[in-house]
Design a protein around this motif. Structure first.
Motif, short mmCIF file in Angstrom:
data_model
loop_
_atom_site.label_atom_id
_atom_site.label_comp_id
_atom_site.label_asym_id
_atom_site.label_seq_id
_atom_site.Cartn_x
_atom_site.Cartn_y
_atom_site.Cartn_z
N ASP A 21 0.81 -1.22 0.00
CA ASP A 21 0.00 0.00 0.00
C ASP A 21 0.84 1.27 0.00
OD1 ASP A 21 -1.96 1.88 0.06
OD2 ASP A 21 -3.07 1.01 1.74
N PHE A 22 1.15 1.73 -1.20
CA PHE A 22 1.95 2.94 -1.37
C PHE A 22 1.07 4.13 -1.77
CE2 PHE A 22 5.02 -0.34 -1.30
CZ PHE A 22 6.21 0.24 -0.89
N GLY A 23 -0.20 4.08 -1.35
CA GLY A 23 -1.13 5.14 -1.69
C GLY A 23 -0.80 6.50 -1.10
N LEU A 24 -0.10 6.51 0.04
CA LEU A 24 0.28 7.78 0.68
C LEU A 24 1.77 8.08 0.53
CD1 LEU A 24 -1.82 7.62 3.99
CD2 LEU A 24 -2.35 8.82 1.87
N SER A 25 2.46 7.24 -0.20
CA SER A 25 3.90 7.40 -0.36
C SER A 25 4.20 8.50 -1.38
CB SER A 25 4.54 6.09 -0.83
OG SER A 25 4.24 5.05 0.07
N ARG A 26 5.43 9.00 -1.33
CA ARG A 26 5.85 10.02 -2.29
C ARG A 26 7.36 10.03 -2.41
NH1 ARG A 26 6.08 16.16 -0.34
NH2 ARG A 26 7.81 16.01 -1.84
N GLU A 27 7.83 10.57 -3.53
CA GLU A 27 9.26 10.81 -3.69
C GLU A 27 9.64 12.02 -2.84
OE1 GLU A 27 10.80 9.41 -7.92
OE2 GLU A 27 9.11 10.79 -8.11
N TYR A 28 10.82 11.96 -2.24
CA TYR A 28 11.18 13.02 -1.30
C TYR A 28 12.68 13.23 -1.26
CZ TYR A 28 11.78 15.57 3.08
OH TYR A 28 12.15 16.49 4.02
N ASN A 29 13.07 14.49 -1.36
CA ASN A 29 14.47 14.89 -1.23
C ASN A 29 14.48 16.18 -0.40
OD1 ASN A 29 17.06 16.05 -1.56
ND2 ASN A 29 17.31 15.09 -3.56
N PHE A 30 15.00 16.10 0.81
CA PHE A 30 14.94 17.24 1.72
C PHE A 30 15.62 18.47 1.13
CE2 PHE A 30 16.75 19.81 5.18
CZ PHE A 30 15.57 20.16 5.83
N LYS A 31 16.75 18.28 0.44
CA LYS A 31 17.48 19.42 -0.12
C LYS A 31 16.66 20.14 -1.18
CE LYS A 31 22.11 17.53 0.70
NZ LYS A 31 23.39 17.11 0.08
N VAL A 32 15.80 19.40 -1.85
CA VAL A 32 14.97 19.99 -2.91
C VAL A 32 13.60 20.40 -2.38
CG1 VAL A 32 13.86 19.59 -5.14
CG2 VAL A 32 16.16 18.68 -4.69
N ASP A 33 12.98 19.53 -1.58
CA ASP A 33 11.60 19.71 -1.16
C ASP A 33 11.44 20.40 0.18
OD1 ASP A 33 10.75 18.25 -3.47
OD2 ASP A 33 11.24 16.39 -2.41
N GLY A 34 12.51 20.40 1.00
CA GLY A 34 12.35 20.94 2.34
C GLY A 34 11.50 20.02 3.20
N TYR A 35 10.82 20.56 4.18
CA TYR A 35 9.97 19.76 5.04
C TYR A 35 8.64 19.44 4.36
CZ TYR A 35 13.08 20.87 8.96
OH TYR A 35 14.17 20.99 9.78
N MET A 36 8.15 18.24 4.60
CA MET A 36 6.79 17.90 4.17
C MET A 36 5.80 18.50 5.17
SD MET A 36 7.27 13.91 2.95
CE MET A 36 8.48 13.50 4.22
N SER A 37 4.57 18.77 4.72
CA SER A 37 3.60 19.43 5.59
C SER A 37 2.24 18.75 5.62
CB SER A 37 3.43 20.89 5.15
OG SER A 37 2.98 20.96 3.82
N ASN A 38 2.00 17.81 4.71
CA ASN A 38 0.68 17.17 4.65
C ASN A 38 0.59 16.07 5.71
OD1 ASN A 38 -1.86 16.45 3.83
ND2 ASN A 38 -1.19 15.35 2.00
N PRO A 39 -0.28 16.24 6.73
CA PRO A 39 -0.34 15.26 7.83
C PRO A 39 -1.14 14.02 7.48
CG PRO A 39 -1.90 17.01 8.24
CD PRO A 39 -1.20 17.36 6.96
N VAL A 40 -0.53 13.08 6.76
CA VAL A 40 -1.22 11.87 6.31
C VAL A 40 -0.75 10.67 7.12
CG1 VAL A 40 -1.51 12.78 3.97
CG2 VAL A 40 0.52 11.44 4.53
N GLY A 41 -1.55 9.61 7.08
CA GLY A 41 -1.18 8.39 7.77
C GLY A 41 -2.30 7.89 8.67
N THR A 42 -1.96 7.00 9.58
CA THR A 42 -2.91 6.43 10.54
C THR A 42 -2.52 6.91 11.93
OG1 THR A 42 -3.15 4.50 9.10
CG2 THR A 42 -3.93 4.29 11.37
N SER A 43 -3.49 7.41 12.66
CA SER A 43 -3.22 8.18 13.88
C SER A 43 -2.27 7.50 14.86
CB SER A 43 -4.55 8.50 14.59
OG SER A 43 -5.27 7.31 14.85
N TYR A 44 -2.43 6.19 15.14
CA TYR A 44 -1.58 5.50 16.12
C TYR A 44 -0.09 5.62 15.78
CZ TYR A 44 -5.57 3.09 18.28
OH TYR A 44 -6.72 2.79 18.96
N TYR A 45 0.21 5.72 14.49
CA TYR A 45 1.59 5.59 14.03
C TYR A 45 2.19 6.92 13.55
CZ TYR A 45 -0.33 0.93 14.07
OH TYR A 45 -0.97 -0.22 14.47
N MET A 46 1.47 8.01 13.77
CA MET A 46 1.93 9.32 13.32
C MET A 46 2.97 9.89 14.29
SD MET A 46 -1.52 11.24 12.00
CE MET A 46 -2.28 10.85 10.43
N ALA A 47 4.05 10.42 13.73
CA ALA A 47 5.09 11.07 14.53
C ALA A 47 4.62 12.46 14.96
CB ALA A 47 6.38 11.17 13.72
#
Length: 452
Positions: free
Chosen positions: A329-355
């Protein structure tokens, strides 16, 4: 200016149009040569006559250019004639007036192969028309199939497999955007899983299309790791998108947790360590190729093969590495590079496992490591470290108490658990993402070394 030609009188060529352009006379003539085939049609040719004038304004020589060319011999026999034989059109001057002529006023100089400007323009128009048609077809396909841009019928290649008369027996799982069923590939007879996403007016919004496109794109990049779901195929018709993957028959890790949770805890440390090692290897690979999962949880971890019911419960003392864990299940996955994208901001996931930083909408790929820490805690005791009465309460607890120092190891189920296991969990649940372990660092922890 006298412009005269006998092409209209020539036995092989007949002038149909003539247009003056400076010192060139654009011509179109017709091949009227004899053919044994009575049904053979005439052939039209484009060309021009380039005229050379003397000081008195009379034509002294011409150069005939055409495509495709007649024979040189035929062209050389052309004589002069009255211009009334020309059916002419001119944008700058009239060529329809009649003039007497002297045969000596025209002399053939040379005959060249020539692709006329008119024929080039016609070809360009044809190419533009074909391109426009292709663009129209592409637009139609994109309108009908906005996710993949390609229409294909899933039922031409696969059929849904049911082990009994009940259609529900083919269903392997149900998610937010569709259900997963067992299917058979017609050409090979092999069994696969198909995630079918039904399109609707609401789901046809651009962001939803992009969401599905991204999932397919990521799966095409993740075909080689033994602990990650493998994409097989995908199809889109006017109503559905079908994502075909390998089929895993061992069930979800979530079910194993439910089966083994008791007052004394859940799974053994040896078994839990084997599972977590597989998960971390998958996460380490994802992060190395610039992908963050963002929805790690026991429901998205499947065993590759079905467990043998005749085996003793001792099978859960140590993890069988031959029965691989697969991250799905990669429905919420995304490509990510901190140097290019900076911080992510969309709070997705399942509540028990959210940082905590994910809930604060400023996070990196380290959110996956926090989720692995939560999963480890649950595997050993059967319940999450940060709980609540509902989703909002769970998130509030994480925001206020989500930290390694607040993880309670004195509740039921922790008796007899090793200090190495507790330290491992603390390293993954550090509130500061910069101090939290990476996947590679976690794989080197003594607790995993003890059992794996």
């Amino acid at each position: 200016m006298n412009v005269i030609s006998s092409l209209s009188m020539h036995p092989l060529y007949r002038i149909s149009t003539a247009v003056e352009d400076g010192q060139e006379l654009q011509l179109r003539w017709t091949n009227t040569s004899y053919s044994e085939d009575e049904n053979e049609e005439d052939f039209n040719y484009d060309g021009n006559i380039e005229c050379v004038y003397n000081e008195g304004g009379d034509i002294t020589a011409t150069t005939i250019k055409y495509h495709p060319p007649p024979s040189i011999e035929s062209a050389a026999t052309i004589s002069t004639c009255d211009s009334s034989s020309l059916d002419t059109t001119s944008s700058s001057s009239s060529l329809s007036s009649q003039h007497d002529c002297d045969d000596s006023s025209l002399n053939i100089v040379r005959v060249d192969d020539y692709h006329s400007d008119a024929s080039v323009e016609e070809e360009e128009q044809e190419d533009a028309f074909e391109l426009q048609q292709q663009q129209g077809q592409d637009d139609e396909k994109h309108s009908l199939c906005p996710v993949t841009g390609h229409y294909s019928n899933f039922n031409d290649h696969y059929y849904i497999h049911s082990s009994s008369s009940s259609s529900s027996s083919s269903i392997l799982g149900i998610g937010q955007y569709g259900q997963v069923q067992s299917c058979i590939q017609i050409s090979t007879g092999k069994a696969y899983a198909v995630k079918t996403i039904q399109k609707s007016p609401l789901q046809l919004a651009h962001h939803h299309n992009h969401h599905i496109q991204r999932e397919i794109h990521l799966l095409t990049k993740l075909t080689s790791h033994p602990n990650i779901l493998k994409l097989v195929d995908f199809h889109e018709d006017k109503d559905h998108v079908h994502i075909i993957t390998e089929r895993y028959t061992g069930g979800e890790l979530f079910d194993v947790i439910g089966e083994h949770t008791s007052s004394s805890g859940c799974l053994s440390e040896g078994y839990a360590a084997g599972v977590i090692k597989c998960v971390l290897e998958a996460v380490a690979y994802l992060h190395s190729v610039g992908i963050v999962h963002r929805d790690l949880k026991p429901e998205n971890l499947m065993f590759e093969y079905e467990r043998n019911e005749d085996e003793e419960e001792e099978e859960y003392d140590h993890f069988d590495s031959s029965n691989s864990i697969r991250l799905i299940d990669f429905g919420l996955s995304r490509e990510y590079n901190f140097k290019v994208d900076g911080y992510m901001s969309n709070p997705v996931g399942t509540s028990y496992y959210m940082a905590p930083e994910l809930l604060q909408e400023k996070y990196t790929q380290s959110c996956d490591i926090w989720s692995v820490g939560i999963i480890t805690y649950i595997l050993l005791c059967g319940y999450p470290p940060f709980n609540g009465d509902d989703e909002e309460d769970i998130k509030r607890t994480i925001m206020e108490h989500g930290n390694a120092k607040n993880v309670n190891f004195k509740l039921r189920g922790w008796a007899g658990k090793s200090e190495e296991a507790k330290d491992f969990i603390k390293c993954l649940l550090r509130r500061d993402p910069g101090k939290r372990f990476t996947a590679e660092e976690a794989l080197m922890h003594p607790w995993l070394k003890m059992y794996c």
